[in-house]
Write a protein that holds these residues in place. Structure first.
Motif, mmCIF file in Angstrom:
data_model
loop_
_atom_site.group_PDB
_atom_site.id
_atom_site.type_symbol
_atom_site.label_atom_id
_atom_site.label_comp_id
_atom_site.label_asym_id
_atom_site.label_seq_id
_atom_site.Cartn_x
_atom_site.Cartn_y
_atom_site.Cartn_z
ATOM 1 N N VAL A 112 0.863 -1.180 0.000
ATOM 2 C CA VAL A 112 0.000 0.000 0.000
ATOM 3 C C VAL A 112 0.899 1.230 0.000
ATOM 4 O O VAL A 112 2.062 1.164 0.401
ATOM 5 N N THR A 113 0.368 2.344 -0.445
ATOM 6 C CA THR A 113 1.135 3.577 -0.354
ATOM 7 C C THR A 113 1.021 4.132 1.066
ATOM 8 O O THR A 113 0.083 3.809 1.807
ATOM 9 N N ALA A 114 1.957 4.983 1.427
ATOM 10 C CA ALA A 114 1.879 5.621 2.739
ATOM 11 C C ALA A 114 0.608 6.453 2.857
ATOM 12 O O ALA A 114 -0.023 6.494 3.922
ATOM 13 N N ASP A 115 0.211 7.103 1.751
ATOM 14 C CA ASP A 115 -1.026 7.889 1.783
ATOM 15 C C ASP A 115 -2.222 7.003 2.102
ATOM 16 O O ASP A 115 -3.111 7.390 2.871
ATOM 17 N N GLU A 116 -2.265 5.818 1.510
ATOM 18 C CA GLU A 116 -3.377 4.898 1.777
ATOM 19 C C GLU A 116 -3.369 4.432 3.224
ATOM 20 O O GLU A 116 -4.407 4.407 3.892
ATOM 21 N N ALA A 117 -2.198 4.053 3.715
ATOM 22 C CA ALA A 117 -2.107 3.540 5.080
ATOM 23 C C ALA A 117 -2.437 4.612 6.104
ATOM 24 O O ALA A 117 -3.021 4.329 7.162
ATOM 25 N N VAL A 124 -3.203 2.637 9.662
ATOM 26 C CA VAL A 124 -2.666 3.333 10.833
ATOM 27 C C VAL A 124 -3.782 3.693 11.803
ATOM 28 O O VAL A 124 -3.611 3.592 13.024
ATOM 29 N N ASP A 125 -4.935 4.080 11.295
ATOM 30 C CA ASP A 125 -6.073 4.325 12.177
ATOM 31 C C ASP A 125 -6.428 3.065 12.976
ATOM 32 O O ASP A 125 -6.782 3.154 14.163
ATOM 33 N N ALA A 126 -6.344 1.910 12.323
ATOM 34 C CA ALA A 126 -6.626 0.656 13.025
ATOM 35 C C ALA A 126 -5.612 0.418 14.140
ATOM 36 O O ALA A 126 -5.975 -0.016 15.243
ATOM 37 N N LEU A 127 -4.350 0.718 13.873
ATOM 38 C CA LEU A 127 -3.328 0.566 14.903
ATOM 39 C C LEU A 127 -3.572 1.527 16.072
ATOM 40 O O LEU A 127 -3.405 1.152 17.239
ATOM 41 N N LEU A 128 -3.950 2.745 15.762
ATOM 42 C CA LEU A 128 -4.245 3.713 16.813
ATOM 43 C C LEU A 128 -5.404 3.235 17.685
ATOM 44 O O LEU A 128 -5.390 3.399 18.914
ATOM 45 N N ARG A 129 -6.399 2.636 17.053
ATOM 46 C CA ARG A 129 -7.526 2.098 17.819
ATOM 47 C C ARG A 129 -7.077 0.969 18.727
ATOM 48 O O ARG A 129 -7.486 0.905 19.896
ATOM 49 N N LEU A 130 -6.215 0.095 18.215
ATOM 50 C CA LEU A 130 -5.706 -1.010 19.030
ATOM 51 C C LEU A 130 -4.904 -0.484 20.219
ATOM 52 O O LEU A 130 -4.966 -1.045 21.321
ATOM 53 N N ARG A 131 -4.165 0.595 20.006
ATOM 54 C CA ARG A 131 -3.423 1.197 21.120
ATOM 55 C C ARG A 131 -4.392 1.816 22.131
ATOM 56 O O ARG A 131 -4.235 1.650 23.345
ATOM 57 N N ASP A 132 -5.412 2.500 21.640
ATOM 58 C CA ASP A 132 -6.391 3.118 22.528
ATOM 59 C C ASP A 132 -7.131 2.066 23.358
ATOM 60 O O ASP A 132 -7.485 2.320 24.525
ATOM 61 N N GLU A 133 -7.372 0.913 22.774
ATOM 62 C CA GLU A 133 -8.099 -0.153 23.457
ATOM 63 C C GLU A 133 -7.205 -0.985 24.371
ATOM 64 O O GLU A 133 -7.702 -1.866 25.073
ATOM 65 N N GLY A 134 -5.888 -0.734 24.347
ATOM 66 C CA GLY A 134 -4.970 -1.450 25.221
ATOM 67 C C GLY A 134 -4.494 -2.783 24.681
ATOM 68 O O GLY A 134 -3.790 -3.516 25.378
ATOM 69 N N VAL A 135 -4.866 -3.107 23.439
ATOM 70 C CA VAL A 135 -4.381 -4.352 22.837
ATOM 71 C C VAL A 135 -2.875 -4.255 22.604
ATOM 72 O O VAL A 135 -2.147 -5.242 22.737
ATOM 73 N N ARG A 151 8.238 8.754 6.054
ATOM 74 C CA ARG A 151 6.850 9.215 5.901
ATOM 75 C C ARG A 151 6.022 8.873 7.134
ATOM 76 O O ARG A 151 5.213 9.682 7.607
ATOM 77 N N TYR A 152 6.199 7.672 7.638
ATOM 78 C CA TYR A 152 5.430 7.245 8.800
ATOM 79 C C TYR A 152 5.912 7.948 10.073
ATOM 80 O O TYR A 152 5.094 8.315 10.929
ATOM 81 N N VAL A 153 7.207 8.148 10.190
ATOM 82 C CA VAL A 153 7.733 8.885 11.348
ATOM 83 C C VAL A 153 7.173 10.305 11.347
ATOM 84 O O VAL A 153 6.745 10.831 12.391
ATOM 85 N N ASP A 154 7.146 10.926 10.177
ATOM 86 C CA ASP A 154 6.653 12.306 10.070
ATOM 87 C C ASP A 154 5.182 12.437 10.447
ATOM 88 O O ASP A 154 4.728 13.529 10.799
ATOM 89 N N SER A 155 4.426 11.344 10.366
ATOM 90 C CA SER A 155 2.993 11.403 10.669
ATOM 91 C C SER A 155 2.726 11.721 12.133
ATOM 92 O O SER A 155 1.643 12.203 12.489
ATOM 93 N N GLY A 156 3.687 11.420 13.006
ATOM 94 C CA GLY A 156 3.505 11.644 14.428
ATOM 95 C C GLY A 156 2.610 10.631 15.105
ATOM 96 O O GLY A 156 2.285 10.780 16.291
ATOM 97 N N ALA A 157 2.230 9.579 14.387
ATOM 98 C CA ALA A 157 1.287 8.604 14.944
ATOM 99 C C ALA A 157 1.960 7.520 15.770
ATOM 100 O O ALA A 157 1.309 6.871 16.592
ATOM 101 N N PHE A 158 3.278 7.341 15.576
ATOM 102 C CA PHE A 158 3.933 6.146 16.104
ATOM 103 C C PHE A 158 4.792 6.426 17.328
ATOM 104 O O PHE A 158 5.324 7.518 17.506
#
Length: 298
Positions: A112-117, A124-135, A151-158
């Motif tokens: 997938v492209t970084a834009d898609e993920a 990435v939204d799915a991963l954020l949800r898993l983190r929020d849920e404590g999984v 690209r992913y580091v720059d997103s600030g999500a990780f």
């Protein structure tokens, strides 16, 4: 000194009983363990899960808290959307026999492209949800090519980043990326400090670095490196490992473990005394002629 992380990419690729015995040694070592849904077609996680299940309850909880895994694209379709992230995690938790993991990486997102993920409702939204849920207590990005990882580091999500074969004695192209990640408060994992095994076994017919054939210039440079190490009676593998574990840019160094004997060898390499004079002599060799420039690799 940065802590070693035991890579389990080859765990389970051979005899299952031997794999479980190796997994048991890894779990009892006190080190973090790095596995993935797709390693050995899922056998890596299964072997770890079987070893975990055989441990007494207090030991099991402690050991399980040190097992890191990853979400992978579907091995048949290449899908790496939110649905695949949730399915991959379910498979991992079932194989490991745990309800949560300390760190969950998005692994090699090449289909997938970084834009898609990074899009709304994407992986990435799915991963954020898993983190929020404590999984997952934390989420990371794990891949090789530096522009993609950036690209992913720059997103600030990780919370964490892992790159492999890009920060070694031969090519330290990941230095800027790791420095940027640390400035963001991310945990940095450096994988494959031997560049495959060139920095552990030396130049020889068919030798490769970072999955690529080496040329005569790199073979000559590596031979000179080995001569310096031999003159100080220090294994070159120890020097290659220490390059990563001594770096202020690296929190954890990931090295593959294929058996219990390899684990013992790795711990011995990590304890080796390396005189400061050796580093000065390596500096005199000049930059290594890397088969790729890690700062520009695609």
């Amino acid at each position: 000194m940065s802590s070693l992380v035991l890579g389990a990419s080859r765990l389970g690729s051979g005899d299952l009983d031997a794999a479980v015995a190796t997994a048991d040694a890894m779990l009892l070592s006190g080190h973090l363990i790095d596995t993935s849904r797709n390693y050995a077609d899922g056998a890596s996680e299964r072997a770890l899960g079987m070893a975990l299940a055989a441990l007494p309850s207090p030991q099991r909880a402690d050991a399980a808290s040190r097992v890191i895994t990853k979400v992978d694209a579907d091995p048949d379709t290449g899908a790496l959307d939110a649905a695949r992230v949730f399915r991959s995690v379910e498979e991992s938790l079932a194989a490991l026999g745990v309800e949560r993991v300390p760190l969950l990486h998005l692994h090699d997102p090449y289909t997938v492209t970084a834009d898609e993920a990074l899009s709304r409702g994407g992986a990435v939204d799915a991963l954020l949800r898993l983190r929020d849920e404590g999984v997952a207590a934390a989420i990371g990005i794990a891949a090789g090519p530096l522009p993609l990882v950036g690209r992913y580091v720059d997103s600030g999500a990780f919370d964490a980043v892992l790159s492999h074969n890009r920060f070694t004695l031969i090519d330290s192209g990941a230095a800027d990326l790791f420095d940027d990640a640390r400035s963001r408060g991310m945990t940095v994992f450096n994988a494959a400090p031997f560049g495959g095994d060139l920095l552990a076994r030396g130049p020889r017919p068919g030798a490769r670095y970072a999955y690529r054939p080496i040329d005569e210039a790199l073979a000559a440079w590596t031979s000179a490196l080995f001569r310096v190490c031999e003159a100080h009676d220090v294994p070159a593998a120890s020097v290659a490992l220490r390059f990563s574990t001594r770096s202020p840019l690296v929190d954890h160094t990931v090295v593959g473990v294929s058996g219990a004997a390899r684990l013992v060898e790795l711990q011995a390499l990590d304890r080796e005394h390396i005189p400061e004079a050796l580093w000065a002599e390596l500096d005199e060799l000049g930059p290594a002629p890397s088969p790729f420039d890690g700062r520009r690799d695609a």
